[in-house]
Write a protein that holds these residues in place. Structure first.
Motif, PDB file in Angstrom:
ATOM      1  N   SER A  61     -47.018  -8.160 -18.908  1.00 24.67           N
ATOM      2  CA  SER A  61     -48.078  -7.125 -18.209  1.00 24.67           C
ATOM      3  C   SER A  61     -47.004  -5.962 -17.820  1.00 24.67           C
ATOM      4  CB  SER A  61     -48.839  -7.952 -17.223  1.00 24.67           C
ATOM      5  OG  SER A  61     -49.590  -8.507 -17.706  1.00 24.67           O
ATOM      6  N   CYS A  62     -45.856  -5.624 -18.419  1.00 23.20           N
ATOM      7  CA  CYS A  62     -45.078  -4.460 -17.962  1.00 23.20           C
ATOM      8  C   CYS A  62     -45.477  -3.307 -18.350  1.00 23.20           C
ATOM      9  CB  CYS A  62     -43.437  -4.681 -18.409  1.00 23.20           C
ATOM     10  SG  CYS A  62     -42.711  -6.108 -17.385  1.00 23.20           S
ATOM     11  N   LEU A  63     -45.581  -2.410 -17.476  1.00 26.09           N
ATOM     12  CA  LEU A  63     -46.172  -1.050 -17.672  1.00 26.09           C
ATOM     13  C   LEU A  63     -45.206   0.049 -17.829  1.00 26.09           C
ATOM     14  CD1 LEU A  63     -49.180   0.229 -17.994  1.00 26.09           C
ATOM     15  CD2 LEU A  63     -48.922   0.813 -15.294  1.00 26.09           C
ATOM     16  N   ASP A  64     -45.544   0.683 -18.852  1.00 27.20           N
ATOM     17  CA  ASP A  64     -44.478   2.036 -19.063  1.00 27.20           C
ATOM     18  C   ASP A  64     -45.314   3.402 -19.342  1.00 27.20           C
ATOM     19  OD1 ASP A  64     -41.551   1.041 -19.675  1.00 27.20           O
ATOM     20  OD2 ASP A  64     -42.942  -0.162 -20.873  1.00 27.20           O
ATOM     21  N   GLY A  65     -44.857   4.529 -19.044  1.00 31.79           N
ATOM     22  CA  GLY A  65     -45.503   5.833 -19.176  1.00 31.79           C
ATOM     23  C   GLY A  65     -45.701   6.519 -17.915  1.00 31.79           C
ATOM     24  N   ALA A  66     -46.497   7.782 -17.771  1.00 27.58           N
ATOM     25  CA  ALA A  66     -46.461   8.616 -16.855  1.00 27.58           C
ATOM     26  C   ALA A  66     -48.240   8.718 -16.476  1.00 27.58           C
ATOM     27  CB  ALA A  66     -45.963   9.802 -16.930  1.00 27.58           C
ATOM     28  N   LEU A  67     -48.268   8.862 -15.206  1.00 27.96           N
ATOM     29  CA  LEU A  67     -49.805   9.036 -14.930  1.00 27.96           C
ATOM     30  C   LEU A  67     -49.645  10.352 -13.743  1.00 27.96           C
ATOM     31  CD1 LEU A  67     -52.665   7.742 -14.797  1.00 27.96           C
ATOM     32  CD2 LEU A  67     -51.896   6.389 -13.011  1.00 27.96           C
ATOM     33  N   ALA A  68     -50.858  11.210 -14.029  1.00 26.11           N
ATOM     34  CA  ALA A  68     -51.119  12.135 -12.842  1.00 26.11           C
ATOM     35  C   ALA A  68     -52.327  13.248 -13.546  1.00 26.11           C
ATOM     36  CB  ALA A  68     -49.675  13.213 -13.064  1.00 26.11           C
ATOM     37  N   PRO A  69     -52.807  13.967 -12.691  1.00 28.13           N
ATOM     38  CA  PRO A  69     -52.860  13.607 -11.122  1.00 28.13           C
ATOM     39  C   PRO A  69     -53.699  12.577 -10.519  1.00 28.13           C
ATOM     40  CG  PRO A  69     -54.218  15.603 -11.740  1.00 28.13           C
ATOM     41  CD  PRO A  69     -53.684  14.721 -12.940  1.00 28.13           C
ATOM     42  N   VAL A  70     -53.501  11.862  -9.936  1.00 28.57           N
ATOM     43  CA  VAL A  70     -54.113  10.784  -9.091  1.00 28.57           C
ATOM     44  C   VAL A  70     -54.162  11.093  -7.544  1.00 28.57           C
ATOM     45  CG1 VAL A  70     -54.916   8.415  -8.672  1.00 28.57           C
ATOM     46  CG2 VAL A  70     -53.868   9.300 -10.865  1.00 28.57           C
ATOM     47  N   ALA A  71     -55.243  11.195  -6.929  1.00 28.23           N
ATOM     48  CA  ALA A  71     -55.481  11.444  -5.345  1.00 28.23           C
ATOM     49  C   ALA A  71     -54.711  10.432  -4.857  1.00 28.23           C
ATOM     50  CB  ALA A  71     -56.546  11.469  -4.876  1.00 28.23           C
ATOM     51  N   TRP A  72     -53.618  10.755  -3.844  1.00 29.19           N
ATOM     52  CA  TRP A  72     -52.865   9.868  -3.149  1.00 29.19           C
ATOM     53  C   TRP A  72     -52.016   8.707  -3.791  1.00 29.19           C
ATOM     54  CZ3 TRP A  72     -54.192  12.122   1.040  1.00 29.19           C
ATOM     55  CH2 TRP A  72     -55.602  12.732   1.490  1.00 29.19           C
ATOM     56  N   LEU A  73     -51.679   9.164  -5.123  1.00 27.19           N
ATOM     57  CA  LEU A  73     -50.857   8.259  -5.670  1.00 27.19           C
ATOM     58  C   LEU A  73     -49.582   8.031  -5.290  1.00 27.19           C
ATOM     59  CD1 LEU A  73     -50.494   6.570  -8.268  1.00 27.19           C
ATOM     60  CD2 LEU A  73     -50.015   8.450  -9.720  1.00 27.19           C
ATOM     61  N   HIS A  74     -49.075   9.074  -4.540  1.00 26.80           N
ATOM     62  CA  HIS A  74     -47.563   9.229  -4.019  1.00 26.80           C
ATOM     63  C   HIS A  74     -47.409   8.505  -2.743  1.00 26.80           C
ATOM     64  CE1 HIS A  74     -49.851  12.178  -2.230  1.00 26.80           C
ATOM     65  NE2 HIS A  74     -49.101  12.247  -1.346  1.00 26.80           N
TER      66      HIS A  74
ATOM     67  N   ASP B  73     -41.664   2.407 -15.397  1.00 30.24           N
ATOM     68  CA  ASP B  73     -40.541   1.951 -16.181  1.00 30.24           C
ATOM     69  C   ASP B  73     -40.439   0.440 -16.134  1.00 30.24           C
ATOM     70  OD1 ASP B  73     -38.690   1.722 -18.013  1.00 30.24           O
ATOM     71  OD2 ASP B  73     -36.974   2.548 -16.475  1.00 30.24           O
ATOM     72  N   LYS B  74     -41.187  -0.220 -16.864  1.00 33.23           N
ATOM     73  CA  LYS B  74     -41.286  -1.631 -16.821  1.00 33.23           C
ATOM     74  C   LYS B  74     -41.719  -1.963 -15.542  1.00 33.23           C
ATOM     75  CE  LYS B  74     -38.140  -2.889 -20.744  1.00 33.23           C
ATOM     76  NZ  LYS B  74     -38.107  -1.353 -21.074  1.00 33.23           N
ATOM     77  N   ALA B  75     -42.887  -1.509 -14.979  1.00 27.88           N
ATOM     78  CA  ALA B  75     -43.531  -1.731 -13.699  1.00 27.88           C
ATOM     79  C   ALA B  75     -44.163  -3.177 -13.973  1.00 27.88           C
ATOM     80  CB  ALA B  75     -44.313  -0.596 -13.117  1.00 27.88           C
ATOM     81  N   LEU B  76     -44.127  -3.757 -12.767  1.00 26.96           N
ATOM     82  CA  LEU B  76     -44.937  -5.103 -12.812  1.00 26.96           C
ATOM     83  C   LEU B  76     -46.387  -4.993 -12.421  1.00 26.96           C
ATOM     84  CD1 LEU B  76     -42.266  -7.312 -10.936  1.00 26.96           C
ATOM     85  CD2 LEU B  76     -42.350  -7.089 -13.501  1.00 26.96           C
ATOM     86  N   THR B  77     -47.013  -5.432 -13.246  1.00 24.96           N
ATOM     87  CA  THR B  77     -48.543  -5.340 -12.624  1.00 24.96           C
ATOM     88  C   THR B  77     -49.311  -6.613 -12.900  1.00 24.96           C
ATOM     89  OG1 THR B  77     -49.526  -5.012 -15.140  1.00 24.96           O
ATOM     90  CG2 THR B  77     -48.662  -2.930 -14.131  1.00 24.96           C
ATOM     91  N   THR B  78     -50.514  -6.578 -12.347  1.00 21.19           N
ATOM     92  CA  THR B  78     -51.443  -7.719 -12.368  1.00 21.19           C
ATOM     93  C   THR B  78     -52.596  -7.341 -13.197  1.00 21.19           C
ATOM     94  OG1 THR B  78     -50.695  -8.526 -10.411  1.00 21.19           O
ATOM     95  CG2 THR B  78     -52.557  -9.681 -11.282  1.00 21.19           C
ATOM     96  N   VAL B  79     -53.047  -8.265 -14.371  1.00 23.41           N
ATOM     97  CA  VAL B  79     -54.364  -7.642 -14.826  1.00 23.41           C
ATOM     98  C   VAL B  79     -55.528  -8.296 -14.334  1.00 23.41           C
ATOM     99  CG1 VAL B  79     -55.484  -8.129 -16.967  1.00 23.41           C
ATOM    100  CG2 VAL B  79     -53.347  -7.779 -17.200  1.00 23.41           C
ATOM    101  N   LEU B  80     -56.236  -7.596 -13.572  1.00 26.11           N
ATOM    102  CA  LEU B  80     -57.452  -7.826 -12.982  1.00 26.11           C
ATOM    103  C   LEU B  80     -58.677  -8.229 -13.649  1.00 26.11           C
ATOM    104  CD1 LEU B  80     -57.360  -5.442  -9.999  1.00 26.11           C
ATOM    105  CD2 LEU B  80     -56.600  -7.830  -9.881  1.00 26.11           C
ATOM    106  N   ALA B  81     -58.896  -7.673 -14.887  1.00 24.41           N
ATOM    107  CA  ALA B  81     -60.078  -7.817 -15.872  1.00 24.41           C
ATOM    108  C   ALA B  81     -59.597  -7.185 -16.995  1.00 24.41           C
ATOM    109  CB  ALA B  81     -61.114  -7.146 -15.210  1.00 24.41           C
TER     110      ALA B  81
END
Lengths: 361, 401, 400
Positions: free
Chosen positions: A137-150, A200-208
């Motif tokens: 469940s490692c995540l790669d890629g970019a995401l924008a724009p999302v409110a308050w993401l920063h 970049d290989k961010a750790l995530t948890t699968v909720l559903a």
């Protein structure tokens, strides 16, 4: 016939209005913009003390266990003052998503939200397409724009596994695998802040996973539409009041401008639109509250009325103010820009119009 | 939050349903009448008698007057249930029960109340309202119809207009000018007029749709005995105010004959035009539905025993404008078909009728502009209009056309 | 000038623009600060003046073009097809300069007009005040006699380009005891005079051209009075009428129909290009129909001017429609862009970028005649309806 909020609910709204009216003033909004702060942390802290983040979190998880109707009223009050806090994403979007997804991680996130130690950014379901979910469940890629993401603590985002299965992920944003920034480009609505993130290989948890995610996102969208409609309603009502007040103060050709029919009828039109938008928003609230099969139609109605009305009220408020309305000092811009932001926030007017017509058989 | 009746309301509704099931069987099918057929007024008398036997003839009147002392929400419940049948109800009865008698009860002598209240309740007296004139519409106090004292009588000369159901009415409530040297609100007197008096000429107005329930009423040397004066000489404006306060903005027309936005959307879809007009249709539908839920909120307020505020005027304002916009769109979509009035297609006639009726509806019972003024002044607290006629004797006001 | 001569003249002008304009427009302006852009604008103004294209209707002896109204309109329309740095001089050359030509002494005209026409000087127009916008005659800035001159005290508002201005024209209240239109006096003044303070006003977005100007006991010699003492309202109205027919861009400075088509062709609604969407096509059709109507009105006005008549109230109709249309097109394009519209670059050209076109639209519905005032103008001047009730008529200003 009992198509209204209860006295207890109205009392909650009155308290919220009083509190926000005293704390979240235009002066404070301008200070917030000047400070370059991520969000108004002091205000958020006060909201935490009032228990707002955990308003609809079940009591077992440390929340107040109240329902969506209370949330509707709070959204209206927040819309009225344009509070620069991640209330919508954390409370209106993340809480029900987590509750419906269930599981240990979701429960602990709910407890953190209720305790006021966690803010959440929520990406639109279609924004996660370019993200890649690898092994573990490692995540790669970019995401924008999302409110308050920063600045949020946690992100909820929908991504796809390699076989195309949709997954709802929670991502702790304060970890080495996540690089974040506040979007440098000017954001149209100066009292909201938007961020970008690189994973970049961010750790995530699968909720559903799978069908459940599709169902969750569908519900999320409809719920967001109704709650945003209340925000729009609050904004429209307060812009209308502001225009009314100014039209009584301002004199031209020896009369209050509010005495000219050009202005009276303009404001009457705004007031009528608000009354209709309020009625449609209430219907949306009812449909959400009762989980009615009418919800898609009710959400679209609330959303279309809300967008049209806030746009009208914000534009005409500025117009009634005349030249002064276009200055930074006059505050009309807060509504003018927010109206447009909310118009496109969870699907634009064309999309909702198409869905509304679809519901008519 | 729900759309349900309270227990008391549910009980009342059930009682009404039961009564209607026993007494309204004859009205299960649509009446064999076209739009504008005046025979409906005669049928109205019959239905009114049946209602009177059941105690529903004037449910909002106090019990001592023969009514039920019903709350506003009970009135609405009765109307909702009654409208499930094709009963002949309308202004031909409503003007008497809703406007004339409440005014008489407020300002009349015991003899006048005795003479008119019960027969009106029983449908034996139908009323019309002789208020508006060619030069007195939104500005009602500008009426010019003259009433001059002659012995025990008043002699009335003038013209009234837009008088609904004058051709079927037995009596009329009349506002006339008795003293043109006073400022305009002060020189008015209120009368009750027997419509069979010589000198009354009722002429139906041919409206743009070619048929009409409206009339012009010409009054030439019409004699009214002084005992038919309601209230003091010169106090007519105050009396008329009582009438107007009772005039509820629910005269939205024969809704079964009018198109709704859903039918417009279906038409658009059928003609392949839905997508092209998507935003406009959705906005129109949102206004229509918004009004529906607004009315649910109003009923909730009534149900809670609250007074309705100034925003209640939007029912007619929004309805009329949605009807006009929607009907115009519908006619556009129908194309050349829409140009022929004698069409057999029920849908075409509905849009045609809607378009024509909307034009009247935007004016009758408070023009759009007046209603917007009311919202601006009463709801938003904006200043009133500048009045060039304040304190000026009526005879010295500029007349215009 | 007969039609043939006019055509030839225009062809020459067009060629001249083809040669010169690229160095002053579009790419040449990208990334410039306002100061740099203004400097470029001054050079462009001088170049035009040398070629006889600056202030075409003003005499050659002051470095104007010595031409006709028709030539001016045609040249300006041509110039608008380029993206030139003319905005700084619009007011300066449009109103104050022609007024100076009418009211200035020969010596003053010799000295100041060429500098203004060549872009060395900028003039501003000090009319509006906090409580005097649509109702200009409600202004309160005080002028009191002081020897051979006057002392000015008070505040002006919405003064475009005051921060760059060398000179200004100003309307003041010289007598508060007479009805409000009768107590005004009109001057021109040196903006560098002691006691003049210019403060730039922050707008919703972008760099600002609008200012507040404070007057603290500013001295103006009586020789700089324009018109009679107490005759200032007449001169002010003359100023507003001086430009008989303003050539405004059809897109009102916002995105054109063509640019909207461009955006719609790339955006998608559902699974299809937005340009195939019925609703989008309808908006576009409405826009094009309105534009064609305005072009016909424009042509009629041109014919009236060519025949030596005054143009009618077309200007009011035009401004009312194009300002609203700009707002509509901007918002519609933003709807198509979705969340991308929320992030924007405030330095992008308003004619290209929908967000800037939209965000800068509201003041256009207000400045130079609000929508409400324009509707009154059309109702009163075209339809001949009565004026709104005016309780201020004939009442001494200090008793209002």
């Amino acid at each position: 016939m009992n198509f209204d909020f209860s006295d207890d609910q109205k009392m909650l709204a009155d308290h919220a209005r009083q509190f926000l009216g005293e704390t979240c003033t235009f002066d404070r909004l301008r200070e917030f913009v000047a400070s370059g702060e991520d969000y108004d942390r002091a205000l958020w802290q006060q909201m935490v003390e009032l228990g707002w983040p955990g308003l609809s979190v079940p009591e077992a998880a440390g929340g107040l266990g109240l329902g969506v109707l209370e949330l509707c009223l709070l959204s209206e009050e927040i819309g009225r003052v344009l509070a620069p806090v991640p209330f919508f994403s954390t409370v209106c979007q993340a809480v029900p998503l987590l509750e419906q997804a269930g599981g240990e991680v979701a429960d602990s996130l709910l407890a953190r939200i209720a305790a006021g130690t966690c803010t959440v950014a929520v990406a639109n379901p279609d924004q996660g397409h370019s993200l890649e979910l690898g092994g573990n469940s490692c995540l790669d890629g970019a995401l924008a724009p999302v409110a308050w993401l920063h600045c949020a603590d946690v992100l909820l985002v929908t991504a796809s596994e390699t076989d195309g299965t949709a997954v709802l992920l929670s991502v702790e944003l304060d970890q080495p695998g996540v690089q974040r920034e506040r979007l440098a480009a000017q954001v149209l609505d100066s009292v909201s802040a938007w961020g970008a993130a690189h994973f970049d290989k961010a750790l995530t948890t699968v909720l559903a996973r799978g069908e459940l995610v599709v169902a969750l996102n569908h519900k999320l969208r409809l719920r967001s539409a109704v709650l945003l409609a209340f925000e729009q309603l609050g904004g429209a009502d307060s812009a209308c009041t502001m225009a009314r007040d100014y039209s009584l103060e301002r004199y031209t050709f020896g009369r209050q401008i509010g005495g000219y029919q050009a202005i009276k009828h303009k404001l009457a039109d705004v007031r009528v639109a608000i009354e209709l938008a309020r009625s449609n928003a209430y219907y949306g609230a009812w449909a959400l509250y009762t989980d009615s099969p009418e919800l898609p139609r009710a959400a679209a109605l609330a959303r279309i009325s809300g967008t049209e009305t806030f746009t009208l009220a914000a534009e005409e408020n500025l117009q009634v103010h005349g030249g002064i309305g276009y200055t930074w000092e006059a505050n009309c811009h807060f509504y003018y820009q927010r109206a447009r932001l909310l118009a496109v926030a969870v699907g634009g007017p064309d999309q909702w119009a198409a869905e509304l017509l679809e519901s008519i058989r | 939050m729900d759309f349900n009746d309270s227990p008391e309301e549910a009980a009342f509704r059930q009682e009404v349903k039961t009564w209607l099931a026993e007494n309204a069987q004859a009205y299960r099918e649509p009446l064999p009448l076209g739009p504008g057929d005046i025979r409906i007024a005669e049928m109205g008398r019959e239905w009114q008698k049946i209602k009177a036997r059941g105690g529903y003839a004037a449910i909002s009147w106090p019990t001592e007057a023969g009514g039920r002392g019903a709350t506003p929400i009970e009135e609405v419940i009765f109307a909702e249930e009654e409208n499930r049948y094709h009963v002949p109800v309308g202004p031909f009865v409503g003007i008497g029960v809703g406007l004339a008698v409440p005014t008489i009860r407020a300002h009349g002598t015991p003899e006048q109340i005795e003479q008119f209240a019960h027969p009106t309740l029983m449908g034996d007296i139908l009323w019309c309202q002789l208020f508006s004139e060619p030069a007195a519409g939104s500005d009602l106090a500008a009426v010019r119809t003259r009433a001059q004292r002659d012995g025990d009588d008043w002699v009335v000369n003038g013209q009234k207009v837009w008088t609904s159901w004058a051709h079927t009415a037995d009596w009329g409530i009349l506002l006339a000018r008795t003293d043109p040297e006073q400022v305009k609100h002060k020189g008015l007197t209120f009368f009750l007029l027997d419509m069979r008096t010589p000198g009354i000429d009722v002429r139906p107005i041919r409206s743009i749709s070619g048929e009409s329930e409206f009339n012009e009423v010409f009054l030439t040397d019409v004699r009214i005995p002084d005992r038919c004066r309601l209230g003091e000489v010169g106090a007519g404006w105050g009396v008329a105010m009582t009438t107007l306060m009772n005039e509820r903005a629910n005269s939205t027309g024969e809704s079964l004959l009018l198109p709704d936005v859903s039918s417009l959307v279906r038409l658009a879809r059928e003609r392949g035009l839905a997508e092209k007009n998507q935003r406009e249709l959705a906005a129109l539908y949102a206004r229509e539905q918004g009004l529906k839920y607004f009315q649910a909120r109003q009923l909730t307020a009534l149900s809670r025993g609250e007074q309705l505020g100034p925003m209640s005027v939007i029912s007619k304002l929004v309805f009329a404008n949605v009807l006009q916009d929607g009907s115009a769109m519908g006619l556009d979509m129908l194309g050349l078909e829409a140009a022929f009035l004698a069409t057999e297609d029920h849908r075409v006639t509905r849009f045609q009728y809607g378009y024509q009726w909307a034009a009247a509806l935007r004016i009758a019972g408070g023009a759009d502009e007046i209603l917007k003024n009311q919202i601006a002044e009463r709801e938003l607290g904006l200043p009133g209009e500048i009045r060039a006629d304040k304190g000026v004797p009526f005879s010295q006001l500029p007349v215009g056309r | 000038m007969n039609p043939q001569e006019l055509n030839d003249w225009l062809a020459t002008a067009r060629n001249w623009l083809q040669e010169q304009a690229p160095d002053y427009s579009g790419k040449a302006r990208q990334g410039l600060t306002m100061d740099e852009d203004l400097a470029l604008g001054r050079r462009w103004q001088a170049l035009k003046s040398d070629a006889g294209y600056a202030c075409i209707t003003l005499p050659r002896q002051y470095d104007g073009g010595g031409g006709t109204e028709m030539q001016k309109i045609l040249f300006e329309a041509e110039e608008k097809t380029w993206d030139l740095p003319n905005t700084y001089f619009g007011i300066s050359l449009g109103m104050p300069v022609p007024m100076l030509l009418r009211y200035g002494s020969e010596a003053v005209k010799d000295e100041l007009l060429p500098k203004a026409i060549r872009g060395e000087h900028i003039w501003c127009q000090l009319f509006s005040e906090p409580a005097a916008g649509s109702d200009l005659a409600a202004l309160t800035l005080k002028a009191t006699r002081d020897g051979d001159g006057w002392r000015l005290n008070g505040q002006k508002l919405w003064t475009s380009w005051a921060q760059y201005s060398d000179w200004g024209i100003i309307v003041t209240r010289s007598d508060p005891t007479v009805p409000k239109h009768a107590g005004l006096t009109y001057f021109y003044l040196d903006m560098k005079s002691e006691g003049v303070e210019v403060r730039t006003i922050r707008k919703l977005a972008g760099e600002s051209e609008i200012n507040e100007v404070f007057f603290n006991n500013v001295y103006v010699p009586d020789s700089q009075r324009m018109g009679e003492v107490g005759g200032g309202f007449k001169v002010a109205i003359e100023t507003l009428m001086v430009e008989r027919y303003a050539v405004s861009d059809e897109a009102c400075g916002g995105i054109s129909a063509e640019r909207f088509i461009d955006i719609a062709a790339r955006a998608r609604i559902g699974s299809r290009p937005a340009l195939e969407d019925g609703e989008v096509r309808r908006l576009l059709a409405d826009t094009l129909v309105e534009r064609q109507g305005l072009r016909s009105i424009h042509r009629r006005a041109m014919e009236a001017i060519a025949a030596g008549h005054e143009p009618g109230p077309e200007g009011a109709i035009r401004k009312l429609l194009i300002a609203k249309r700009r707002l509509l097109l901007g918002a519609a394009a933003m709807d198509l862009m979705g969340p991308d519209a929320l992030l924007y670059d405030s330095s992008a050209a308003q004619s290209n970028d929908p967000v800037n076109a939209w965000i800068e639209a509201p003041p256009i519905r207000i400045a130079g005649g609000t929508d409400e005032i324009l509707r009154n103008t059309i109702a009163e001047k075209v339809l001949r309806l009565p004026q709104d009730h005016r309780p201020d008529k004939g009442v001494p200003f200090n008793q209002l």
